[in-house]
Design a protein around this motif. Structure first.
Motif, mmCIF file in Angstrom:
data_model
loop_
_atom_site.group_PDB
_atom_site.id
_atom_site.type_symbol
_atom_site.label_atom_id
_atom_site.label_comp_id
_atom_site.label_asym_id
_atom_site.label_seq_id
_atom_site.Cartn_x
_atom_site.Cartn_y
_atom_site.Cartn_z
ATOM 1 N N PHE A 1 0.719 67.382 1.430
ATOM 2 C CA PHE A 1 0.234 68.287 0.843
ATOM 3 C C PHE A 1 1.393 69.431 0.145
ATOM 4 C CE2 PHE A 1 0.802 70.507 4.722
ATOM 5 C CZ PHE A 1 1.671 71.749 4.298
ATOM 6 N N ASP A 2 1.727 70.371 -0.499
ATOM 7 C CA ASP A 2 2.250 70.980 -1.553
ATOM 8 C C ASP A 2 2.185 72.762 -1.069
ATOM 9 O OD1 ASP A 2 2.162 68.187 -3.195
ATOM 10 O OD2 ASP A 2 1.392 70.014 -4.477
ATOM 11 N N PHE A 3 4.309 72.846 -0.841
ATOM 12 C CA PHE A 3 3.869 74.274 -0.248
ATOM 13 C C PHE A 3 4.017 74.570 -1.740
ATOM 14 C CE2 PHE A 3 4.640 73.049 4.111
ATOM 15 C CZ PHE A 3 4.216 74.020 4.736
ATOM 16 N N LEU A 4 3.683 75.948 -1.704
ATOM 17 C CA LEU A 4 4.341 76.637 -3.294
ATOM 18 C C LEU A 4 5.625 77.644 -2.693
ATOM 19 C CD1 LEU A 4 4.277 77.636 -6.045
ATOM 20 C CD2 LEU A 4 2.532 79.464 -5.087
ATOM 21 N N PHE A 5 6.566 78.320 -3.003
ATOM 22 C CA PHE A 5 7.113 78.779 -2.393
ATOM 23 C C PHE A 5 7.996 80.073 -4.300
ATOM 24 C CE2 PHE A 5 9.086 75.885 -0.567
ATOM 25 C CZ PHE A 5 8.681 76.171 1.304
ATOM 26 N N ASP A 6 7.788 81.054 -4.381
ATOM 27 C CA ASP A 6 7.478 82.250 -5.500
ATOM 28 C C ASP A 6 7.825 83.296 -5.356
ATOM 29 O OD1 ASP A 6 5.390 82.673 -8.097
ATOM 30 O OD2 ASP A 6 5.310 84.306 -7.486
ATOM 31 N N ALA A 7 8.820 83.666 -6.424
ATOM 32 C CA ALA A 7 9.273 85.345 -6.152
ATOM 33 C C ALA A 7 9.221 85.911 -8.261
ATOM 34 C CB ALA A 7 10.488 84.694 -6.266
ATOM 35 N N THR A 8 8.051 85.295 -8.282
ATOM 36 C CA THR A 8 8.190 85.903 -9.492
ATOM 37 C C THR A 8 7.198 87.400 -9.299
ATOM 38 O OG1 THR A 8 5.268 85.087 -9.283
ATOM 39 C CG2 THR A 8 7.444 83.223 -10.754
ATOM 40 N N GLY A 9 6.488 87.642 -8.444
ATOM 41 C CA GLY A 9 6.116 88.895 -8.196
ATOM 42 C C GLY A 9 4.829 88.993 -9.072
ATOM 43 N N VAL A 10 4.055 87.577 -9.325
ATOM 44 C CA VAL A 10 2.495 87.896 -9.391
ATOM 45 C C VAL A 10 2.334 87.641 -8.285
ATOM 46 C CG1 VAL A 10 0.856 86.233 -10.501
ATOM 47 C CG2 VAL A 10 3.642 87.075 -11.862
ATOM 48 N N ILE A 11 2.538 86.861 -7.496
ATOM 49 C CA ILE A 11 1.478 86.872 -6.510
ATOM 50 C C ILE A 11 1.873 87.852 -5.283
ATOM 51 C CG2 ILE A 11 0.729 85.041 -4.385
ATOM 52 C CD1 ILE A 11 1.854 82.774 -5.962
ATOM 53 N N LYS A 12 0.787 88.007 -5.168
ATOM 54 C CA LYS A 12 1.531 89.295 -4.242
ATOM 55 C C LYS A 12 0.603 88.956 -2.383
ATOM 56 C CE LYS A 12 2.606 92.066 -6.710
ATOM 57 N NZ LYS A 12 3.946 92.345 -6.590
ATOM 58 N N ASP A 13 0.321 89.991 -1.442
ATOM 59 C CA ASP A 13 -0.550 89.362 -0.211
ATOM 60 C C ASP A 13 -2.232 89.025 -0.416
ATOM 61 O OD1 ASP A 13 -1.745 89.352 2.163
ATOM 62 O OD2 ASP A 13 -2.256 92.259 2.669
ATOM 63 N N MET A 14 -1.970 87.446 -0.357
ATOM 64 C CA MET A 14 -2.951 86.621 -0.312
ATOM 65 C C MET A 14 -4.282 86.781 0.587
ATOM 66 S SD MET A 14 -1.891 84.778 -2.416
ATOM 67 C CE MET A 14 -3.045 83.534 -2.871
ATOM 68 N N SER A 15 -4.107 87.318 1.432
ATOM 69 C CA SER A 15 -4.897 88.263 2.709
ATOM 70 C C SER A 15 -5.747 88.956 1.695
ATOM 71 C CB SER A 15 -4.729 88.322 3.632
ATOM 72 O OG SER A 15 -4.235 89.693 3.567
ATOM 73 N N VAL A 16 -5.100 89.111 0.718
ATOM 74 C CA VAL A 16 -6.637 90.652 0.468
ATOM 75 C C VAL A 16 -6.659 90.070 -1.357
ATOM 76 C CG1 VAL A 16 -6.726 93.292 -0.987
ATOM 77 C CG2 VAL A 16 -5.077 92.287 0.909
ATOM 78 N N LEU A 17 -6.071 89.268 -2.038
ATOM 79 C CA LEU A 17 -6.499 88.740 -3.714
ATOM 80 C C LEU A 17 -5.639 87.400 -3.467
ATOM 81 C CD1 LEU A 17 -6.218 92.087 -5.636
ATOM 82 C CD2 LEU A 17 -8.644 90.775 -4.602
ATOM 83 N N SER A 18 -6.789 86.869 -4.136
ATOM 84 C CA SER A 18 -5.712 85.473 -4.533
ATOM 85 C C SER A 18 -4.670 85.527 -6.131
ATOM 86 C CB SER A 18 -6.413 84.369 -5.285
ATOM 87 O OG SER A 18 -7.354 84.250 -4.462
#
Length: 238
Positions: free
Chosen positions: A72-89
């Motif tokens: 499987f794939d791990f995503l690493f992101d520092a764009t600021g687009v992805i926030k708290d995934m427990s609340v919203l995608s």
């Protein structure tokens, strides 16, 4: 209506220093930023396909089950687009926030998951948890693909494509297999109603080897065996 009351359970990897998975490494738990959309598990079986000269076919003889692979794939992101995934995608990017790089995230991942144990002379054993998924193994291969960059060329999004190989401790593997194979030596206690030819047939799938079994155990007779005697059934010659 979107229900936000249930917190998303994230996939995580826990490192262990031992093959029995009884000694978790303190602080070496890594949680995925985003749960994978999919993962794959593959199983391979090895057969002996040796074919006798002059024959038109072959009886595939089973050799062994190879360790399973988990991908499987791990995503690493520092764009600021992805926030708290427990609340919203997906969150909304802050246009005034300067994007960071994923370098630190990947370094943390490497330290927790793939760093070399100097005292053990090997990488960590790993458990992957997510819902009903529980996979035990080691990281076999990781390919990092950098996807998004800042104007000065710093990566701010990357995907680590990981392949894990199943690894089970010898004691656990033997208990799970509970093998009745003719390729290993078996020990049986002879009972009052037992017959050597029937015991031999059960292990070797043929009763013709009972004379050899009697000889291996130095029995004077294969008929008059004392109840409670230990009988050893050796592996068949290759």
């Amino acid at each position: 209506m979107l229900d936000l009351s249930h917190k998303t359970e994230k996939l995580y990897v826990q490192a262990y220093s031992d093959s029995e998975y009884k000694k978790p490494v303190p602080d070496n738990k890594f949680s995925a930023l985003i749960n994978p959309a999919s993962y794959s598990v593959s199983y391979r079986f090895e057969f002996d396909s040796t074919q006798a000269p002059g024959t038109s076919g072959v009886n595939m003889k089973f050799n062994r089950i190879m360790p399973g692979d988990f991908n499987f794939d791990f995503l690493f992101d520092a764009t600021g687009v992805i926030k708290d995934m427990s609340v919203l995608s997906l969150g909304i990017a802050n246009p005034f926030e300067k994007p960071g790089t994923v370098t630190e995230q990947i370094e943390i991942f490497k330290q927790k998951i793939i760093d070399y144990q100097s005292d053990k002379h090997r990488p960590y054993y790993l458990k992957i948890h997510w819902g009903e998924l529980l996979f035990k193994g080691v990281l076999k291969q990781m390919d990092i693909e950098y996807k998004v960059f800042t104007p000065d060329g710093k990566p701010i999004r990357a995907i680590a494509k990981c392949q894990f190989a199943e690894s089970i401790a010898d004691v656990e593997r033997a208990a799970e297999e509970n093998r009745e194979s003719a390729d290993i030596t078996h020990e049986r206690i002879f009972g009052g109603s037992d017959r050597l030819d029937r015991m031999t047939e059960k292990i070797y799938e043929k009763d013709i080897h009972y004379i050899n079994v009697a000889g291996f155990n130095s029995l004077d007779s294969f008929r008059n065996i004392k109840s409670g005697s230990k009988i050893y059934f050796p592996p068949l010659a290759k």
